[in-house]
Design an enzyme around this catalytic site. Structure first.
Site, PDB file in Angstrom:
ATOM      1  N   VAL A 285       0.828  -1.211   0.000  1.00  0.00           N
ATOM      2  CA  VAL A 285       0.000   0.000   0.000  1.00  0.00           C
ATOM      3  C   VAL A 285       0.859   1.256   0.000  1.00  0.00           C
ATOM      4  O   VAL A 285       0.339   2.362   0.149  1.00  0.00           O
ATOM      5  CB  VAL A 285      -0.957   0.013   1.209  1.00  0.00           C
ATOM      6  CG1 VAL A 285      -1.892  -1.187   1.169  1.00  0.00           C
ATOM      7  CG2 VAL A 285      -0.195   0.058   2.536  1.00  0.00           C
TER       8      VAL A 285
ATOM      9  N   HIS B  51      -4.587  -3.995  -2.355  1.00  0.00           N
ATOM     10  CA  HIS B  51      -5.073  -3.585  -1.030  1.00  0.00           C
ATOM     11  C   HIS B  51      -5.228  -2.076  -0.885  1.00  0.00           C
ATOM     12  O   HIS B  51      -5.372  -1.574   0.228  1.00  0.00           O
ATOM     13  CB  HIS B  51      -4.120  -4.113   0.048  1.00  0.00           C
ATOM     14  CG  HIS B  51      -4.028  -5.599   0.073  1.00  0.00           C
ATOM     15  ND1 HIS B  51      -2.912  -6.284   0.500  1.00  0.00           N
ATOM     16  CD2 HIS B  51      -4.930  -6.553  -0.277  1.00  0.00           C
ATOM     17  CE1 HIS B  51      -3.117  -7.592   0.397  1.00  0.00           C
ATOM     18  NE2 HIS B  51      -4.339  -7.774  -0.068  1.00  0.00           N
TER      19      HIS B  51
ATOM     20  N   CYS C 245     -14.933  13.330   9.090  1.00  0.00           N
ATOM     21  CA  CYS C 245     -15.052  13.776   7.707  1.00  0.00           C
ATOM     22  C   CYS C 245     -15.607  15.197   7.662  1.00  0.00           C
ATOM     23  O   CYS C 245     -16.609  15.510   8.322  1.00  0.00           O
ATOM     24  CB  CYS C 245     -15.975  12.829   6.951  1.00  0.00           C
ATOM     25  SG  CYS C 245     -16.377  13.357   5.260  1.00  0.00           S
TER      26      CYS C 245
END
Length: 273
Positions: free
Chosen positions: A92, A108, A167
């Site tokens: 990753v 991934h 978020c």
């Protein structure tokens, strides 16, 4: 090693890479010789509550701050020259992308991307890194000596008080856009990889595994599929792997060394007869 290189010469290739390929970039391996035992956080643990996410993001904040400074090594650059039909990476770290490999599936995901589990909006990790730095002044400096682990993680138990933002779009939970243990690899990625592996049997190709112990099924399944179809499999890794019994050749060597030799022979002119 020579027999494996000769087998791979002038064949269509699919290459599957793992953490062992990135060790020459200073990123620790999971299961190579001398690697410490570790228990990565599962998806179920990550979503279990704020304490787990605080622990994850505190460690990741420190680890990714170092990982992002890693550069592609000779093995990554060699694979650009090898130019396989498809490069499947279980890593990753984004180093294949930075090296310039064009036909790539990041199985991934990439640690440099962040996703909201609520609205599914994605954003760059760098933006979140800046927010974490602002919300936790002095945290990185206080823990500058911690040991780095794979996937942008570190050895750290003192995470109480670390502030994790939500978020900005919906207030949802932010997660790195990578496949945790306990999650499934998105089906379209898997199907693209299967299609490339299946095509090898029709074209006389081979599957090359570089730097993976194949302990996790998400990568091992491609070795099983290739072997079942009669496609030659070459595994290059420091130490034994789960797929050794299915391999045509196993090579106990460093990835950078082997891939450099492979790239040299792939680009060398054929001798005149």
């Amino acid at each position: 090693m020579r027999e494996a290189l000769d087998l791979l010469r002038d064949r269509p290739l699919v290459v599957l890479t793992g953490a062992g390929l990135s060790t020459d970039s200073g990123i620790p391996d999971y299961r190579g010789p001398g690697s410490p035992a570790r228990m990565p956080m599962t998806y179920q643990e990550f979503v279990s509550g704020p304490d787990a996410r605080q622990r994850y993001w505190a460690r990741s904040h420190l680890g990714w701050g170092r990982m992002r400074r890693a550069d592609p090594n000779a093995g990554h650059h060699a694979l650009v020259r090898v130019h396989p039909d498809l490069l499947i990476t279980q890593n990753v770290d984004g180093l294949h992308e930075r090296a310039g490999s064009p036909r790539l599936v990041a199985l991934h995901g990439r640690i440099a991307d962040v996703i909201c589990l609520g609205c599914r909006a994605t954003s760059p990790r760098q933006a979140l890194q800046q927010r974490l730095t602002e919300l936790n002044p002095g945290f990185a400096e206080r823990h500058a000596a911690v040991e780095v682990r794979p996937d942008g993680d570190v050895e750290l138990d003192e995470t109480a008080g670390f502030v994790v933002p939500d978020c900005r779009e919906c207030g949802g939970i932010l997660k790195p856009d990578v496949v945790f243990f306990g999650e499934n690899v998105p089906a379209p990625r898997v199907e693209r990889c299967y299609a490339a592996v299946d095509a090898l049997a029709e074209r006389g190709g081979a599957l090359l595994v570089a730097g993976s112990s194949l302990t996790v099924m998400s990568g091992f399944r491609f070795v099983r599929r290739a072997a079942k179809a009669g496609t030659p499999v070459v595994i290059v890794n420091r130490g034994a792997t789960r797929g050794d019994e299915l391999a045509t050749y196993t090579v106990d060597a460093g990835c950078s060394e082997f891939l450099g030799l492979l790239a040299d022979q792939q680009t060398a002119p054929m001798p005149s007869r």
